[in-house]
Scaffold this active site. Sequence first.
Site, PDB file in Angstrom:
ATOM      1  N   GLY A  89       0.703  -1.489  -0.139  1.00  0.00           N
ATOM      2  CA  GLY A  89      -0.235  -0.155   0.302  1.00  0.00           C
ATOM      3  C   GLY A  89       1.343   0.948  -0.107  1.00  0.00           C
ATOM      4  O   GLY A  89       2.092   1.219   0.383  1.00  0.00           O
ATOM      5  N   GLY A  90       0.720   2.401  -0.116  1.00  0.00           N
ATOM      6  CA  GLY A  90       0.787   3.520  -0.296  1.00  0.00           C
ATOM      7  C   GLY A  90       1.043   4.707  -0.849  1.00  0.00           C
ATOM      8  O   GLY A  90       1.494   3.578  -2.603  1.00  0.00           O
ATOM      9  N   ASP A  91       1.406   4.764  -1.567  1.00  0.00           N
ATOM     10  CA  ASP A  91       2.239   6.042  -2.803  1.00  0.00           C
ATOM     11  C   ASP A  91       4.007   5.904  -2.855  1.00  0.00           C
ATOM     12  O   ASP A  91       4.518   4.687  -2.681  1.00  0.00           O
ATOM     13  CB  ASP A  91       2.271   6.920  -2.103  1.00  0.00           C
ATOM     14  CG  ASP A  91       1.692   8.168  -3.754  1.00  0.00           C
ATOM     15  OD1 ASP A  91       2.323   8.345  -4.782  1.00  0.00           O
ATOM     16  OD2 ASP A  91       0.333   8.289  -4.957  1.00  0.00           O
ATOM     17  N   ILE A  92       4.730   7.065  -3.375  1.00  0.00           N
ATOM     18  CA  ILE A  92       5.973   6.329  -3.422  1.00  0.00           C
ATOM     19  C   ILE A  92       6.940   7.055  -2.114  1.00  0.00           C
ATOM     20  O   ILE A  92       6.802   8.020  -1.228  1.00  0.00           O
ATOM     21  CB  ILE A  92       6.673   7.485  -4.820  1.00  0.00           C
ATOM     22  CG1 ILE A  92       7.873   7.512  -5.369  1.00  0.00           C
ATOM     23  CG2 ILE A  92       6.110   9.150  -4.038  1.00  0.00           C
ATOM     24  CD1 ILE A  92       8.036   7.790  -6.344  1.00  0.00           C
ATOM     25  N   THR A  93       8.396   6.116  -2.322  1.00  0.00           N
ATOM     26  CA  THR A  93       9.222   6.257  -0.771  1.00  0.00           C
ATOM     27  C   THR A  93      10.263   6.399  -1.193  1.00  0.00           C
ATOM     28  O   THR A  93      10.301   5.617  -2.563  1.00  0.00           O
ATOM     29  CB  THR A  93       8.833   5.523   0.584  1.00  0.00           C
ATOM     30  OG1 THR A  93       9.699   6.001   1.261  1.00  0.00           O
ATOM     31  CG2 THR A  93       9.240   4.141   0.386  1.00  0.00           C
ATOM     32  N   HIS A  95      14.752   4.778  -0.267  1.00  0.00           N
ATOM     33  CA  HIS A  95      14.967   4.027   0.483  1.00  0.00           C
ATOM     34  C   HIS A  95      16.886   3.828   0.245  1.00  0.00           C
ATOM     35  O   HIS A  95      17.118   4.060  -0.792  1.00  0.00           O
ATOM     36  CB  HIS A  95      15.174   1.799   0.381  1.00  0.00           C
ATOM     37  CG  HIS A  95      13.478   1.490   0.837  1.00  0.00           C
ATOM     38  ND1 HIS A  95      13.126   2.598   2.063  1.00  0.00           N
ATOM     39  CD2 HIS A  95      12.347   0.742   0.485  1.00  0.00           C
ATOM     40  CE1 HIS A  95      11.655   2.076   2.237  1.00  0.00           C
ATOM     41  NE2 HIS A  95      11.357   0.886   0.879  1.00  0.00           N
ATOM     42  N   ALA A 160       8.062   6.464   7.421  1.00  0.00           N
ATOM     43  CA  ALA A 160       7.362   6.304   6.285  1.00  0.00           C
ATOM     44  C   ALA A 160       6.885   4.561   6.827  1.00  0.00           C
ATOM     45  O   ALA A 160       7.568   3.761   7.087  1.00  0.00           O
ATOM     46  CB  ALA A 160       7.764   6.153   4.959  1.00  0.00           C
ATOM     47  N   GLY A 162       4.619   1.243   4.398  1.00  0.00           N
ATOM     48  CA  GLY A 162       3.559   0.667   3.363  1.00  0.00           C
ATOM     49  C   GLY A 162       3.562  -0.553   3.655  1.00  0.00           C
ATOM     50  O   GLY A 162       4.092  -1.568   3.855  1.00  0.00           O
ATOM     51  N   CYS A 191       5.200   9.726  -0.734  1.00  0.00           N
ATOM     52  CA  CYS A 191       4.347   9.454  -0.023  1.00  0.00           C
ATOM     53  C   CYS A 191       3.327   9.883  -0.747  1.00  0.00           C
ATOM     54  O   CYS A 191       1.549  10.006  -0.149  1.00  0.00           O
ATOM     55  CB  CYS A 191       4.007   9.520   1.497  1.00  0.00           C
ATOM     56  SG  CYS A 191       4.868   8.932   2.105  1.00  0.00           S
TER      57      CYS A 191
END
Length: 232
Positions: A89-93, A95, A160, A162, A191
């Site tokens: 789930g969630g949008d962009i992140t 790492h 963050a 997800g 996000c």
Amino acid sequence: MNKTIEIQDLGLKDYKQTWDYQEQLFKGIVDAKIKNRKDNTQLKTNNYFLFVEHPHVYTLGKSGDLSNLLLSEQQLTDRGASFYKINRGGDITYHGPGQIVGYPILDLDNFFTDIHKYLRFLEEMIILTLSEYGLKAERSTGETGVWLDVGTPFARKICAMGVRASRWITMHGFALNVNTNLGYFDHIIPCGIRGKAVTSLNVELGVDKVDETKVKEKLLKHFKALFEADFL
């Protein structure tokens, strides 16, 4: 119920390799649950908690908007970063090095079957850990993850989250900025949330480097208490 969790620290590991490994562990739990239901057996289902650090990578969740990535394919290459669309789930992140990433792969049938509670527990683990460093971290209504100075013009995200869950089995997890190069966040709308900053533990403490091993120890201490788990 098996409330024992196997802790694995994978060190620095490629994102796709780690994702494949998560899927492998996930499938092992799924297969055991299917066999139990099909054959009326009582196979124990395993639980895992993976720590990992990734080379520079951007990941987009299944409900995310690709326009939140502000780099072209060539620009990603120039910055030594990779990009994946993934099944959390969630949008962009983002790492990268200096970030503690945690992937709990749990059979929630061993703990509690409530995804909302699971996410809140992950957030609480981060909040309790940061409090040990003198930081007042909080949740932000409608925005999964952990923040500082919520409700002010200075709100900034430090962790963050997800996750994916199927058959009450979890994968993916959280990314806590500890000694992270925050410049990499400039190339995304983190996000999918505009107008809010990102921070890291070393920036907040005003130090060059925070001991990541100690942060992991604190995270596990709080995770163990919240989930009433045992560790391997």
